[in-house]
Scaffold this motif. Structure first.
Motif, PDB file in Angstrom:
ATOM      1  N   ASN A  46      -8.716   2.751  -9.423  1.00 36.23           N
ATOM      2  CA  ASN A  46      -8.477   1.971  -8.370  1.00 36.23           C
ATOM      3  C   ASN A  46      -7.910   0.590  -8.957  1.00 36.23           C
ATOM      4  O   ASN A  46      -7.388  -0.245  -8.142  1.00 36.23           O
ATOM      5  N   THR A  49      -4.445   1.054  -8.857  1.00 41.50           N
ATOM      6  CA  THR A  49      -3.783   1.005  -7.403  1.00 41.50           C
ATOM      7  C   THR A  49      -3.887  -0.429  -7.012  1.00 41.50           C
ATOM      8  O   THR A  49      -3.049  -0.880  -6.151  1.00 41.50           O
ATOM      9  N   ALA A  61       1.783   1.781  -4.158  1.00 39.82           N
ATOM     10  CA  ALA A  61       0.164   1.852  -4.179  1.00 39.82           C
ATOM     11  C   ALA A  61      -0.248   3.491  -3.772  1.00 39.82           C
ATOM     12  O   ALA A  61      -1.003   4.102  -4.350  1.00 39.82           O
ATOM     13  N   LEU A  65      -1.377   6.796  -6.075  1.00 40.18           N
ATOM     14  CA  LEU A  65      -2.728   7.332  -5.523  1.00 40.18           C
ATOM     15  C   LEU A  65      -2.322   8.984  -5.436  1.00 40.18           C
ATOM     16  O   LEU A  65      -3.076   9.710  -6.216  1.00 40.18           O
ATOM     17  N   THR A  95      -7.140   3.602   0.312  1.00 41.18           N
ATOM     18  CA  THR A  95      -5.893   2.863  -0.116  1.00 41.18           C
ATOM     19  C   THR A  95      -5.103   2.282   1.117  1.00 41.18           C
ATOM     20  O   THR A  95      -4.653   1.230   1.084  1.00 41.18           O
ATOM     21  N   CYS A  99      -4.712  -1.580   1.647  1.00 41.01           N
ATOM     22  CA  CYS A  99      -3.442  -2.197   1.998  1.00 41.01           C
ATOM     23  C   CYS A  99      -3.433  -3.319   3.470  1.00 41.01           C
ATOM     24  O   CYS A  99      -2.782  -4.309   3.263  1.00 41.01           O
ATOM     25  N   SER A 117     -12.643  -1.411  -0.213  1.00 40.13           N
ATOM     26  CA  SER A 117     -11.822  -0.201  -0.436  1.00 40.13           C
ATOM     27  C   SER A 117     -13.002   1.005  -0.887  1.00 40.13           C
ATOM     28  O   SER A 117     -12.997   2.046  -0.858  1.00 40.13           O
TER      29      SER A 117
END
Length: 174
Positions: A46, A49, A61, A65, A95, A99, A117
């Motif tokens: 992560n 990401t 992103a 993933l 994700t 975001c 997250s």
């Protein structure tokens, strides 16, 4: 103009490949770290990401993933198995949460985004595992509730660590 756009696309593709490889490396590295449960991961991938989200945006992103989960599934032979779908579904939702929260970046730190997250990822993971594999199990048992609390607690701690690392990288402008 076309040449500049072509160069930007090549540069973007290079960054995408680099960050997918970084995420795969982190994921592989996690396999040698001692953990309380052999299937548990700390979420180091992560970090890639989060970096991509901050530097390149939401679309990349999600691309990182998807490609990481797909390639990892092919590499370790879990493509289209329950583990693959658990990873994919929980990854997409966490994700998405990352975001969304990053859109509130003036009010939310990278540490908080990473923790939320990780928590989202673990909760979705538990829900998907339950529906795919354990529908007949009574989840209100004391030992299962203790396991869930430990699992979520580890997720919060590891999400915090990933968030601190991301913060220390000074990814944000202003």
């Amino acid at each position: 103009m076309k040449r500049n756009k072509k160069n930007e696309n090549k540069k973007r593709e290079l960054y995408l490949v680099a960050f997918v490889l970084l995420a795969l490396y982190f994921s592989l590295f996690e396999t040698i770290i001692p953990k309380p449960f052999p299937w548990m991961k700390l979420g180091l991938a992560n970090l890639a990401t989060i970096i991509v989200l901050v530097k390149f945006g939401k679309k990349m992103a999600f691309e990182v993933l998807f490609l990481r989960v797909l390639i990892q599934g092919m590499m370790i032979g879990t493509l289209f198995t329950p583990g693959f779908f658990i990873s994919l579904i929980s990854g997409v939702i966490s994700t998405g949460a990352m975001c969304f929260l990053y859109g509130l970046k003036k009010h939310v730190s990278l540490v908080a985004i990473s923790i939320f997250s990780a928590l989202t990822h673990n909760i979705v993971q538990l829900i998907v595992v339950y529906f795919l594999l354990f529908r007949s199990v009574d989840i209100m048992g004391r030992s299962i509730l203790i396991f869930i609390m430990i699992f979520l607690g580890i997720g919060v701690v590891s999400g915090g660590i990933i968030g601190v690392i991301a913060s220390r990288l000074k990814l944000r402008e202003g």
